[in-house]
Design an enzyme around this catalytic site. Sequence first.
Site, PDB file in Angstrom:
ATOM      1  N   SER A 196     -37.358  43.926  36.397  1.00 20.81           N
ATOM      2  CA  SER A 196     -36.440  44.919  36.905  1.00 20.81           C
ATOM      3  C   SER A 196     -35.640  45.641  35.827  1.00 20.81           C
ATOM      4  O   SER A 196     -35.067  46.702  36.108  1.00 20.81           O
ATOM      5  CB  SER A 196     -35.477  44.279  37.903  1.00 20.81           C
ATOM      6  OG  SER A 196     -34.667  43.314  37.256  1.00 20.81           O
TER       7      SER A 196
ATOM      8  N   LYS B 263     -27.806  47.254  31.325  1.00 19.50           N
ATOM      9  CA  LYS B 263     -28.409  47.294  32.666  1.00 19.50           C
ATOM     10  C   LYS B 263     -27.295  47.454  33.698  1.00 19.50           C
ATOM     11  O   LYS B 263     -26.224  46.848  33.551  1.00 19.50           O
ATOM     12  CB  LYS B 263     -29.184  45.995  32.904  1.00 19.50           C
ATOM     13  CG  LYS B 263     -29.973  45.945  34.204  1.00 19.50           C
ATOM     14  CD  LYS B 263     -30.792  44.646  34.269  1.00 19.50           C
ATOM     15  CE  LYS B 263     -31.631  44.551  35.530  1.00 19.50           C
ATOM     16  NZ  LYS B 263     -32.436  43.313  35.575  1.00 19.50           N
TER      17      LYS B 263
ATOM     18  N   SER C 238     -37.614  39.578  34.418  1.00 17.72           N
ATOM     19  CA  SER C 238     -37.117  40.954  34.329  1.00 17.72           C
ATOM     20  C   SER C 238     -36.670  41.446  32.961  1.00 17.72           C
ATOM     21  O   SER C 238     -36.426  42.632  32.799  1.00 17.72           O
ATOM     22  CB  SER C 238     -35.959  41.149  35.296  1.00 17.72           C
ATOM     23  OG  SER C 238     -36.481  41.420  36.569  1.00 17.72           O
TER      24      SER C 238
HETATM   25  N1  GLN Z   1     -40.028  40.547  39.672  1.00 19.02           N
HETATM   26  C1  GLN Z   1     -39.279  39.386  40.065  1.00 19.02           C
HETATM   27  C2  GLN Z   1     -38.600  39.644  41.386  1.00 19.02           C
HETATM   28  O1  GLN Z   1     -38.796  40.691  41.928  1.00 19.02           O
HETATM   29  C3  GLN Z   1     -38.274  39.015  39.010  1.00 19.02           C
HETATM   30  C4  GLN Z   1     -37.125  39.912  38.986  1.00 19.02           C
HETATM   31  C5  GLN Z   1     -36.098  39.519  37.988  1.00 19.02           C
HETATM   32  O2  GLN Z   1     -36.361  38.785  37.045  1.00 19.02           O
HETATM   33  N2  GLN Z   1     -34.882  39.976  38.239  1.00 19.02           N
HETATM   34  O3  GLN Z   1     -37.890  38.817  41.897  1.00 19.02           O
END
Ligand code: GLN
Length: 486
Positions: free
Chosen positions: A154, A79, A178
Site C-alpha cells: 500500500s 505516507k 506494504s
Molecule cells: N497487501 C496487504 C493487504 O492488503 C498488505 C498491506 C499492508 O502491508 N499494509 O492487507
Amino acid sequence: MSITTQFTIHEAHHLLSTKQISSLELTKSALERIQQVDPKIHALITVTADVALQQAQRADQLIAAGEIKALTGIPGIIKDNMCTRGIKTTCSSRMLENFVPPYDATVIERLNDSGMVMVGKANMDEFAMGSSTENSAFFTTRNPWDLERVPGGSSGGSAASVAAGEAVYALGSDTGGSIRQPAGFCSITGLKPTYGRVSRYGLVAFASSLDQIGPLTQDVIDCALVMNCIAGHDRRDSTSAPQDTPDYTKCLSPDLRGLRIGIPREYFVEGMQPEVKYAVEAAIKKIGELGAGIDWEVSLSHTPLALAVYYIIAPSEASANLARYDGVKYGFAYKEAKSMWDAMEKTRQFGFGPEVKRRIMLGTYALSAGYYDAYYLKAQKVRTLIRQEFDRAFTKYDALITPTSPTVPFRIGEKVDNPVQMYLSDVCTLPINIAGVPAISIPAGFAGGLPIGLQIIGKPFSEETLFKIAYAFQEATDWHKKKPPI
Ligand code: GLN
C-alpha cells in the site's frame, strides 16, 4: 535531472555539511521535481511546500550553527497514514479526507528533531489495505518505470516518489508487505523493522499486531540512517520494545564470511515468473561469492498457510480498529440522517471504499461468537506455529533470502476485479509480519525493464545483519543505481 534524483541522504548530507549546497536549494529542487513529474506519477496527496520551505530555512540555520544531523535539511515524503500536526492525514479515505491531526506521530517528532524537511504526504491504498494503490479513494499512483503499471502498495506513493526523485527518502508502513513489495516494484530499498522496533504512536491503525513503520530509500546506507532516527522505545506505544537501538551504520561491511543463509523453497511459489526466479537465484549466488554460506535446501513447511492466517487476523483487527469511524469523533460525518443509527450507517456507507468494507465484514464475521473458535482462534494458533518455524530456522541461519514478490509490477486494472489474485501478490511478504521478524527488500535486477526485488529476512532485532548482507550485495552490484526514465 534534478538534485534530489542525483543524491542519496549520505551524499546530500556531505554537500550540506561542507556548504556546497543549502537545504533551501535542495528543497526547491525537490518541489520543482514534484511539479514536473507528479502530474504523471500521482504519488502525492498533499504537497507541503510552505512547511518545507520554512523547515529548510530552519535547517540552514542549524547547519550554520554547526548542528547538523544525518537527516537535517534533506527532503522526505511521509505516507498519508502518519499523523502530522496541522497537516491533512487522509489515509487515502473519504472518511479522513479533511482530517487535520492535532498532534504528530512519534516518527514525525523524531524526524522534526533531526531537522527534516517534509515536502509531501504520499498516496496509498485506503487504510493501507491493498497492494497497488488502486484502493486509494482519490487516484492510482503510477510506477515510474512504466506508467501503465502499478507501483505496488500500500505504500505505493512513498515508493514511487523516491524512485522518481520527488524526495530523497520516504516513510511507509508495512502490515503484510506494504513497504517491501512497493520497494521491490519501484527498484528501491525498503525495510520492515522487527515488530516493536519503531513506535506506532500516531500511525493510523490497520492491524495493530502486524503494522510497522519503516524507511523507503535509494540505498542501504540511507535505510540505516533513517532507522537511526526513527527506531527506539516510545512509552506512548505499549508494544514498543524497551531495547536500546544500535548505530545501524556501524554494521555495514562488504565481507559476509561466517554468515549462514537459508533459502526456503516454499517462497519460490508456483506461478512465479521465471525471470524473477533467475534474478533472485543469481543474487543469492552473488551473496555466496561474498563469503556467506548458502543452504539451498531449507523448508518452512507452514509458509503456504500464512496467506489464510493473514486474511483472518488482519481483517479481524481492522474491523475492531475501524469501529471508531462513526461520524461522531472525527472524520467524515453524514449530516442529513434521520437518527443516530442512520447517521452511523450512512457515515460508514459513504466514508469507506469497497475493499475496506470487505475487510470489515470479513473481520466482523471471523470474530463473531459462532465463528470465533473456527476462524480467529485457529488462525492465532497457526500464527504461533509459523513463528516457531522461523525461530527454529534462525537457530541454524543468520538470515533467509527469498523473492520480495513472485512477479514484476502488474498492469493497472489487471487484478482489481479479483481480490484473491491481488492478495497473492503478497505471499512472500505476509509471513514476515505474522512472525514479527524484520525483512528488507533491495533491488536485484530487471525483467523487460521492470524491477525485481530480493527479500532478506532476519531474526527479531537483527536489522544489523540484514543491513550488512544488503550492503555487501549493493557494493558488488549496481541495480540500486539504475533510475527510471521519467
Ligand atoms: N497487501 C496487504 C493487504 O492488503 C498488505 C498491506 C499492508 O502491508 N499494509 O492487507
